[in-house]
Scaffold this active site. Structure first.
Site, PDB file in Angstrom:
ATOM      1  N   GLU A  41      -5.513  -4.096  -0.797  1.00 49.76           N
ATOM      2  CA  GLU A  41      -5.992  -5.268   0.018  1.00 49.76           C
ATOM      3  C   GLU A  41      -7.035  -6.133  -0.697  1.00 49.76           C
ATOM      4  O   GLU A  41      -7.360  -7.138  -0.148  1.00 49.76           O
ATOM      5  CB  GLU A  41      -6.300  -4.702   1.327  1.00 49.76           C
ATOM      6  CG  GLU A  41      -5.262  -4.269   2.416  1.00 49.76           C
ATOM      7  CD  GLU A  41      -5.156  -2.800   2.112  1.00 49.76           C
ATOM      8  OE1 GLU A  41      -5.668  -2.044   0.922  1.00 49.76           O
ATOM      9  OE2 GLU A  41      -4.607  -2.189   3.033  1.00 49.76           O
ATOM     10  N   LYS A  85     -15.592  16.258  12.142  1.00 52.65           N
ATOM     11  CA  LYS A  85     -16.481  16.130  13.410  1.00 52.65           C
ATOM     12  C   LYS A  85     -16.860  17.325  13.792  1.00 52.65           C
ATOM     13  O   LYS A  85     -16.069  18.147  14.523  1.00 52.65           O
ATOM     14  CB  LYS A  85     -16.097  14.950  14.399  1.00 52.65           C
ATOM     15  CG  LYS A  85     -17.293  14.629  15.247  1.00 52.65           C
ATOM     16  CD  LYS A  85     -16.817  13.689  16.191  1.00 52.65           C
ATOM     17  CE  LYS A  85     -18.303  13.113  16.693  1.00 52.65           C
ATOM     18  NZ  LYS A  85     -17.931  11.840  18.000  1.00 52.65           N
ATOM     19  N   TRP A 101     -21.115  14.238  11.913  1.00 52.32           N
ATOM     20  CA  TRP A 101     -20.244  14.128  10.976  1.00 52.32           C
ATOM     21  C   TRP A 101     -20.350  14.940   9.702  1.00 52.32           C
ATOM     22  O   TRP A 101     -21.636  15.166   9.413  1.00 52.32           O
ATOM     23  CB  TRP A 101     -20.336  12.674  10.580  1.00 52.32           C
ATOM     24  CG  TRP A 101     -19.706  11.728  11.591  1.00 52.32           C
ATOM     25  CD1 TRP A 101     -20.704  10.785  12.089  1.00 52.32           C
ATOM     26  CD2 TRP A 101     -18.521  11.568  12.145  1.00 52.32           C
ATOM     27  NE1 TRP A 101     -19.850   9.846  13.030  1.00 52.32           N
ATOM     28  CE2 TRP A 101     -18.694  10.476  13.131  1.00 52.32           C
ATOM     29  CE3 TRP A 101     -17.269  12.126  12.218  1.00 52.32           C
ATOM     30  CZ2 TRP A 101     -17.554  10.088  13.972  1.00 52.32           C
ATOM     31  CZ3 TRP A 101     -16.163  11.794  13.096  1.00 52.32           C
ATOM     32  CH2 TRP A 101     -16.303  10.737  14.060  1.00 52.32           C
ATOM     33  N   THR A 149       0.807  -1.275  -0.056  1.00 50.27           N
ATOM     34  CA  THR A 149      -0.071  -0.055   0.128  1.00 50.27           C
ATOM     35  C   THR A 149       0.990   1.106   0.094  1.00 50.27           C
ATOM     36  O   THR A 149       2.153   1.234   0.552  1.00 50.27           O
ATOM     37  CB  THR A 149      -0.862   0.027   1.352  1.00 50.27           C
ATOM     38  OG1 THR A 149      -0.170   0.194   2.553  1.00 50.27           O
ATOM     39  CG2 THR A 149      -1.798  -1.053   1.344  1.00 50.27           C
TER      40      THR A 149
HETATM   41  P1  ADP Z   1      -3.753   3.693  -0.248  1.00 51.35           P
HETATM   42  O1  ADP Z   1      -4.829   3.007   0.879  1.00 51.35           O
HETATM   43  O2  ADP Z   1      -2.177   3.203  -0.022  1.00 51.35           O
HETATM   44  O3  ADP Z   1      -4.006   5.025  -0.416  1.00 51.35           O
HETATM   45  P2  ADP Z   1      -5.041   2.280  -2.198  1.00 51.35           P
HETATM   46  O4  ADP Z   1      -4.720   2.540  -3.769  1.00 51.35           O
HETATM   47  O5  ADP Z   1      -5.201   0.687  -1.797  1.00 51.35           O
HETATM   48  O6  ADP Z   1      -3.817   2.733  -1.360  1.00 51.35           O
HETATM   49  O7  ADP Z   1      -6.158   2.922  -1.821  1.00 51.35           O
HETATM   50  C1  ADP Z   1      -7.504   2.566  -1.233  1.00 51.35           C
HETATM   51  C2  ADP Z   1      -8.225   3.683  -1.021  1.00 51.35           C
HETATM   52  O8  ADP Z   1      -8.651   4.546  -1.947  1.00 51.35           O
HETATM   53  C3  ADP Z   1      -9.883   3.283  -0.538  1.00 51.35           C
HETATM   54  O9  ADP Z   1      -9.771   2.641   0.874  1.00 51.35           O
HETATM   55  C4  ADP Z   1     -10.645   4.691  -0.651  1.00 51.35           C
HETATM   56  O10 ADP Z   1     -10.218   5.349   0.513  1.00 51.35           O
HETATM   57  C5  ADP Z   1      -9.861   5.360  -1.852  1.00 51.35           C
HETATM   58  N1  ADP Z   1     -10.637   4.966  -2.913  1.00 51.35           N
HETATM   59  C6  ADP Z   1     -10.587   3.854  -3.824  1.00 51.35           C
HETATM   60  N2  ADP Z   1     -11.260   4.325  -4.944  1.00 51.35           N
HETATM   61  C7  ADP Z   1     -12.116   5.103  -4.488  1.00 51.35           C
HETATM   62  C8  ADP Z   1     -13.326   5.513  -5.144  1.00 51.35           C
HETATM   63  N3  ADP Z   1     -13.870   5.351  -6.385  1.00 51.35           N
HETATM   64  N4  ADP Z   1     -13.757   6.635  -4.361  1.00 51.35           N
HETATM   65  C9  ADP Z   1     -13.424   7.302  -3.431  1.00 51.35           C
HETATM   66  N5  ADP Z   1     -12.344   6.565  -2.625  1.00 51.35           N
HETATM   67  C10 ADP Z   1     -11.662   5.554  -3.506  1.00 51.35           C
END
Ligand code: ADP
Length: 536
Positions: A326, A435, A440, A181
């Site tokens: 993940e 918050k 929220w 990640t």
């Molecule tokens: P990192 O967590 O290291 O940034 P990832 O590329 O695995 O790497 O990111 C996953 C995160 O990206 C998700 O948990 C979410 O917060 C965000 N994310 C992915 N796709 C979307 C989407 N379509 N809309 C909003 N957030 C997104």
């Protein structure tokens, strides 16, 4: 009673064999570093991927050994995607946008044994080589420069294969690849995909109601192959046998649009930042490119509704998807279900701008302090997921066990609502929630609404400490070139769209929003910048 069915393992060698025997004429096109076009067929790809597998074995690769790649989206990287796993190795894609210290940390943590690096990235290799201990470095000659002494040319390496290769007998749970990640908080965390998880993810991704990928498509993964396996698209694309048009290192709008036009691309995928650039180019020169109707998968960050609407005008359909490293990464996709086809246009756009419904084999639920929240479209909870392509642990990292619930669901860190039809809408990441006075506020909703204003190019909303309300939203705005708008006008624009207490008290205009290596807003940096904000 037992079933009477065969138990053939779900392994990648099946996809490679299928590609070589059924689709030898499908093309793989790559824009090279010098912008010329490299073109070959699946027949070549099949031969070379197997040659790589054999060469790795001859070089001593043992099952489970990690082979790292430091590469753009190219035909050679695709060969590595298949050649490494079918030899029993583990494809470890390195994010070349990370700081060299982080790349070295990741290589060491993964214990990579071999490294394949594009020659145009050798400078990056130079920066890390003193801090890593890989046995063999293989250089892909993409630019025509001679390979430096002491390193092995990829082409010479392939030439060590004799053609006498047979697939090792791999169980379907054997590791296939790994990704870290991006680690915006703490050290990067590694996830190890199996052959089985990858095959199931590919099958799931290709489905009509998911990414709808077919043999007749022409696919351009803009999302880098060093980021969550380009969302699995290299595997899914080869599984269906479609033509691939790879952008190489050229991810700017004009080069992409040229590629879409010349290769007749029908399906592409990338993060919103990329599409923002493409949209601007199209709006500037609306008749320059003759494109086929194309579906553009957007994920990684939220796709603003205004962007979805704007692309529709060009006959380009944005398909919003959500996922995570993940999760291989696909979790949800936003297509409008048949029974909702009669909803009015605004509702349909709102649905398309949501993250969509879970894909087959992935279960979702949203949890708050009272347990699973109702699917009412308003109650927020943390999204949890479960499925055969969802990680059950991190690689060599026991301290993160609380990312999984007691009953085995993965806690995504995304805060969502789910409506009665199952459409998931991300309102925030847990660490970005605002918050205010015990309630929220969704930063994503505010950003989405702000980006609907014609003068706003980008908007990022963060929480800033407030003496009375705990936290209040601050919006950082990047204006479109030559446009202007005041904070007051923006608040008036938002007023009919959101609850009154959501209206950002502070609206600041900035040159750009800081970003992570994968193009997401780096809100921690914005929060640092504005933490001393005076509310007077
Ligand atoms: P990192 O967590 O290291 O940034 P990832 O590329 O695995 O790497 O990111 C996953 C995160 O990206 C998700 O948990 C979410 O917060 C965000 N994310 C992915 N796709 C979307 C989407 N379509 N809309 C909003 N957030 C997104």
């Amino acid at each position: 009673m037992l079933s009477t069915m065969m138990h053939t393992p779900l392994t990648l060698s099946h996809l490679l064999e299928r590609a070589g025997t059924l689709f030898p004429k499908s093309e793989i096109v790559t824009r090279m570093p010098d912008k010329s076009i490299h073109r070959y067929t699946y027949a070549d790809f099949y031969r070379r991927a197997r040659a790589l597998a054999e060469a790795l074995q001859r070089a001593g690769l043992q099952p489970g050994d990690r082979v790292a790649t430091l590469s753009w989206n190219t035909y050679a990287h695709l060969e590595a995607y298949f050649g490494i796993p079918v030899a029993g190795g583990v494809l470890h894609t390195l994010n070349l946008r990370l700081h060299p210290t982080d790349i070295a940390y990741i290589i060491n943590h993964a214990e990579d044994r071999f490294l394949i690096v594009d020659d145009v990235l050798l400078k990056l290799y130079e920066a890390i080589k003193g801090h890593i201990n890989v046995e063999k470095v293989i250089v892909v000659p993409l630019s025509g420069q001679p390979v430096p002494a002491g390193l092995t040319s990829y082409e010479d390496f392939l030439a060590t294969a004799t053609g006498d290769f047979s697939y090792p007998d791999l169980p379907e749970d054997a590791p296939l690849g790994m990704c870290y990640t991006s680690g915006t908080t703490g050290h990067p965390k590694g996830v190890v995909y199996s052959h089985r998880s990858t095959i199931l993810h590919s099958l799931g991704s290709a489905l009509p109601d998911v990414l709808n990928l077919a043999q007749r498509d022409v696919l351009t993964p803009v999302v880098p192959m060093f980021h969550v396996m380009a969302w699995g698209l290299p595997f899914t694309g080869v599984m269906v046998g479609c033509k691939l048009a790879m952008p190489g290192p050229h991810l700017d709008a004009v080069n992409l649009l040229d590629l879409y036009e010349s290769e007749q691309v029908t399906k592409t995928a990338g993060v919103p930042t990329i599409w923002m650039g493409v949209l601007q180019a199209l709006q500037k020169e609306p008749t320059r490119w003759k494109l086929l109707p194309m579906e553009m998968v957007v994920g990684g960050s939220a796709a603003p509704e205004a962007m979805i609407r704007a692309f529709d005008a060009f006959n380009l359909t944005v398909l919003h998807a959500w996922g995570m490293t993940e999760m291989s990464p696909l979790g949800t996709v936003s297509r409008v279900k048949g029974n909702l086809a009669d909803e009015d246009a605004d509702t349909a756009y709102a649905r398309r701008a949501s993250q969509g419904i879970s894909v087959p084999l992935v279960d979702v639920r949203a949890m708050n302090e009272n347990g699973a929240v109702p699917w009412d479209g308003t109650t927020m909870g943390e999204l949890e997921v479960r499925g055969p392509w969802v990680a059950a642990s991190y690689f060599k990292l026991e301290s993160e066990r609380d990312k999984w619930s007691a009953d085995g669901w993965f806690r995504t860190g995304d805060v969502v609502t789910i409506d009665a039809e199952g459409y998931v809408k991300i309102t925030d990441r847990t660490k970005d929630l605002i918050k205010s006075g015990g309630e929220w506020i969704s930063s994503l909703d505010l950003e989405n609404a702000l980006m609907g204003h014609p003068a706003v190019r980008e908007a990022a909303v963060i929480a800033v400490a407030h003496p009375r309300w705990d936290e209040r939203p601050l919006a950082a705005i990047v204006l479109k070139e030559g446009m202007s708008v005041s904070a007051e006008e923006l608040r008036d624009f938002l007023a009919p769209k959101v609850a009154k207490f959501w209206l950002p008290d502070a609206i600041v205009f900035v040159e750009e929003i800081p970003r992570t290596s994968t193009g997401k807003f780096l809100k921690s940096q914005l929060r640092d910048k504005f933490k001393e904000w005076s509310w007077e």
